[in-house]
Scaffold this motif. Structure first.
Motif, PDB file in Angstrom:
ATOM      1  N   UNK A 167      24.364  31.517  36.213  1.00  0.00           N
ATOM      2  CA  UNK A 167      25.058  30.260  36.866  1.00  0.00           C
ATOM      3  C   UNK A 167      24.992  29.737  38.253  1.00  0.00           C
ATOM      4  N   UNK A 168      23.266  30.176  38.157  1.00  0.00           N
ATOM      5  CA  UNK A 168      23.030  29.802  39.356  1.00  0.00           C
ATOM      6  C   UNK A 168      22.705  28.174  39.508  1.00  0.00           C
ATOM      7  N   UNK A 169      23.269  27.259  40.775  1.00  0.00           N
ATOM      8  CA  UNK A 169      23.148  25.676  40.504  1.00  0.00           C
ATOM      9  C   UNK A 169      24.647  25.235  40.584  1.00  0.00           C
ATOM     10  N   UNK A 170      25.348  25.999  40.821  1.00  0.00           N
ATOM     11  CA  UNK A 170      27.238  25.816  40.986  1.00  0.00           C
ATOM     12  C   UNK A 170      26.853  26.212  42.757  1.00  0.00           C
ATOM     13  N   UNK A 171      27.239  25.251  43.111  1.00  0.00           N
ATOM     14  CA  UNK A 171      27.484  25.720  44.904  1.00  0.00           C
ATOM     15  C   UNK A 171      28.731  26.264  44.624  1.00  0.00           C
ATOM     16  N   UNK A 172      29.538  26.770  45.874  1.00  0.00           N
ATOM     17  CA  UNK A 172      30.875  27.491  46.405  1.00  0.00           C
ATOM     18  C   UNK A 172      31.480  25.727  46.971  1.00  0.00           C
ATOM     19  N   UNK A 173      30.753  25.360  47.243  1.00  0.00           N
ATOM     20  CA  UNK A 173      31.159  23.784  47.670  1.00  0.00           C
ATOM     21  C   UNK A 173      31.332  22.040  46.432  1.00  0.00           C
ATOM     22  N   UNK A 174      32.441  21.492  46.933  1.00  0.00           N
ATOM     23  CA  UNK A 174      32.129  20.405  46.048  1.00  0.00           C
ATOM     24  C   UNK A 174      30.659  20.013  46.536  1.00  0.00           C
ATOM     25  N   UNK A 175      29.813  18.635  45.423  1.00  0.00           N
ATOM     26  CA  UNK A 175      28.238  18.174  46.354  1.00  0.00           C
ATOM     27  C   UNK A 175      28.336  17.326  47.329  1.00  0.00           C
ATOM     28  N   UNK A 192      34.133  39.327  52.436  1.00  0.00           N
ATOM     29  CA  UNK A 192      33.313  39.933  51.478  1.00  0.00           C
ATOM     30  C   UNK A 192      33.391  39.511  50.004  1.00  0.00           C
ATOM     31  N   UNK A 193      32.343  39.524  49.911  1.00  0.00           N
ATOM     32  CA  UNK A 193      32.556  38.463  47.979  1.00  0.00           C
ATOM     33  C   UNK A 193      32.300  39.615  47.526  1.00  0.00           C
ATOM     34  N   UNK A 194      32.384  40.230  46.224  1.00  0.00           N
ATOM     35  CA  UNK A 194      30.833  41.650  45.214  1.00  0.00           C
ATOM     36  C   UNK A 194      30.227  40.373  44.897  1.00  0.00           C
ATOM     37  N   UNK A 195      29.091  40.424  44.446  1.00  0.00           N
ATOM     38  CA  UNK A 195      27.737  40.232  43.935  1.00  0.00           C
ATOM     39  C   UNK A 195      28.004  39.137  43.108  1.00  0.00           C
ATOM     40  N   UNK A 196      29.212  39.349  42.133  1.00  0.00           N
ATOM     41  CA  UNK A 196      29.252  38.830  40.657  1.00  0.00           C
ATOM     42  C   UNK A 196      30.043  37.510  41.235  1.00  0.00           C
ATOM     43  N   UNK A 197      30.953  37.424  42.309  1.00  0.00           N
ATOM     44  CA  UNK A 197      31.773  35.993  42.630  1.00  0.00           C
ATOM     45  C   UNK A 197      31.091  34.821  43.234  1.00  0.00           C
ATOM     46  N   UNK A 198      30.061  34.977  43.198  1.00  0.00           N
ATOM     47  CA  UNK A 198      29.620  33.896  44.045  1.00  0.00           C
ATOM     48  C   UNK A 198      28.069  33.743  43.480  1.00  0.00           C
ATOM     49  N   UNK A 234      24.944  30.800  49.156  1.00  0.00           N
ATOM     50  CA  UNK A 234      23.107  31.674  48.756  1.00  0.00           C
ATOM     51  C   UNK A 234      22.437  31.400  48.413  1.00  0.00           C
ATOM     52  N   UNK A 235      21.445  30.709  48.531  1.00  0.00           N
ATOM     53  CA  UNK A 235      20.165  30.285  48.014  1.00  0.00           C
ATOM     54  C   UNK A 235      18.840  31.014  46.597  1.00  0.00           C
ATOM     55  N   UNK A 236      18.445  30.244  46.286  1.00  0.00           N
ATOM     56  CA  UNK A 236      18.142  31.361  45.145  1.00  0.00           C
ATOM     57  C   UNK A 236      16.337  30.789  44.968  1.00  0.00           C
ATOM     58  N   UNK A 237      15.064  31.103  44.136  1.00  0.00           N
ATOM     59  CA  UNK A 237      14.074  30.547  44.022  1.00  0.00           C
ATOM     60  C   UNK A 237      14.000  30.540  42.305  1.00  0.00           C
ATOM     61  N   UNK A 238      13.237  29.652  41.375  1.00  0.00           N
ATOM     62  CA  UNK A 238      13.390  29.713  40.128  1.00  0.00           C
ATOM     63  C   UNK A 238      12.182  31.246  39.858  1.00  0.00           C
ATOM     64  N   UNK A 239      12.386  31.924  39.088  1.00  0.00           N
ATOM     65  CA  UNK A 239      11.318  33.171  38.158  1.00  0.00           C
ATOM     66  C   UNK A 239      11.462  31.893  37.151  1.00  0.00           C
ATOM     67  N   UNK A 240      10.479  31.978  36.418  1.00  0.00           N
ATOM     68  CA  UNK A 240       9.823  31.620  35.697  1.00  0.00           C
ATOM     69  C   UNK A 240       9.197  32.372  34.335  1.00  0.00           C
ATOM     70  N   UNK A 241       8.440  34.249  35.024  1.00  0.00           N
ATOM     71  CA  UNK A 241       7.897  34.926  34.786  1.00  0.00           C
ATOM     72  C   UNK A 241       8.569  35.781  34.129  1.00  0.00           C
ATOM     73  N   UNK A 242       7.961  37.258  33.871  1.00  0.00           N
ATOM     74  CA  UNK A 242       8.566  38.303  33.576  1.00  0.00           C
ATOM     75  C   UNK A 242       8.998  39.310  34.738  1.00  0.00           C
ATOM     76  N   UNK A 243       8.576  38.439  35.929  1.00  0.00           N
ATOM     77  CA  UNK A 243       8.304  40.218  36.863  1.00  0.00           C
ATOM     78  C   UNK A 243       9.920  38.957  37.045  1.00  0.00           C
ATOM     79  N   UNK A 244      10.190  40.468  38.112  1.00  0.00           N
ATOM     80  CA  UNK A 244      12.082  39.884  38.206  1.00  0.00           C
ATOM     81  C   UNK A 244      12.714  39.116  39.699  1.00  0.00           C
TER      82      UNK A 244
END
Length: 267
Positions: A167-175, A192-198, A234-244
């Protein structure tokens, strides 16, 4: 503190600890180098230098630089639109040093680290940072989530490095909208939120203008739930290879330079 290696000693002699340096020991081959001109240097064998600093990676020089001068957390938040790095239980001295080196090169206001269960500034960190910690404000905080709440009250936006999900790419706030409450003295850390909530958004999606705190977690576990919950997004870098995953120091470098470029485009 006995710092060792050419860059750490050189930066200690011209950084915030320059008046605290008591002794410098160097081999004959290093003592005559131009950057030591005007400095009182005690001649020593390579074996003596290693004995004094406790490391074979001394490059022929070490110095007694005194205790490391930690900054107060309030110092990091005192400037206008500060960029701050907060590290949640990063325990590897090499990672801490590498992140501090990048942070100083980017021009951050400072780095916040926990008082417990985390690496602090040691000679190994000085070496890994190539002496950058001599010019960088590093603050030890008792509770990282509380520090982030203080940062929000001071008007900063807190972005935590998360793990990419489907679901990466969806912000918790409107654009175009950020979390409310910046500068409000009543702001509390979010629940506190569980990792799956956001889900995290792409690292280049947020607006990084104004005060920003980039929060990175430990090498294995990442951000603790309460610290992640204290972040605006929360922000994340793209991972396009095999390493996690990327190492925390590599992730810090990529994210910091994105923030730097983002802020430059808006200046």
């Amino acid at each position: 503190m006995i710092v060792y290696g050419r860059n750490p000693v050189k930066e200690a002699l011209r950084g915030r600890r320059k008046h605290a340096v008591k002794e410098v020991w160097a081999t004959a081959g290093v003592a005559g180098e131009p950057w030591l001109a005007g400095t009182r240097v005690r001649s020593a064998s390579a074996e003596e230098v290693e004995r004094r600093c406790g490391s074979s990676a001394h490059q022929g020089v070490c110095a007694d630089a005194g205790a490391y001068p930690y900054a107060g957390a309030e110092e990091l938040l005192s400037g206008a639109s500060p960029l701050i790095v907060a590290l949640d239980q990063v325990q590897d001295p090499q990672n801490l040093g590498s992140i501090c080196r990048t942070a100083e090169c980017v021009g951050v206001a400072g780095v916040a680290i926990p008082e417990r269960r985390a690496a602090d500034v040691t000679p190994a960190v000085c070496k890994a940072s190539a002496g950058a910690v001599e010019h960088l404000r590093v603050a030890r905080v008792r509770n990282m989530a509380d520090f982030l709440a203080d940062a929000r009250r001071a008007g900063c936006w807190c972005y935590g490095a998360g793990v990419p999900t489907a679901a990466a790419g969806a912000s918790q706030f409107p654009p175009g909208q950020r979390a409310p409450g910046r500068g409000d003295a009543t702001v509390q850390a979010p629940a506190v939120e569980s990792p799956g909530e956001r889900a995290p958004v792409a690292y280049d999606a947020p607006d990084y203008s104004g005060g920003v705190v980039l929060v990175l977690g430990s090498e294995g576990a990442g951000l603790r739930p309460r610290v992640a919950g204290a972040c605006d997004e929360l922000i994340a870098l793209p991972l396009l290879g095999v390493v996690e995953s990327l190492g925390v120091s590599a992730a810090a470098a990529a994210m910091l330079y994105e923030i730097l470029q983002n802020r430059a485009r808006k200046s």
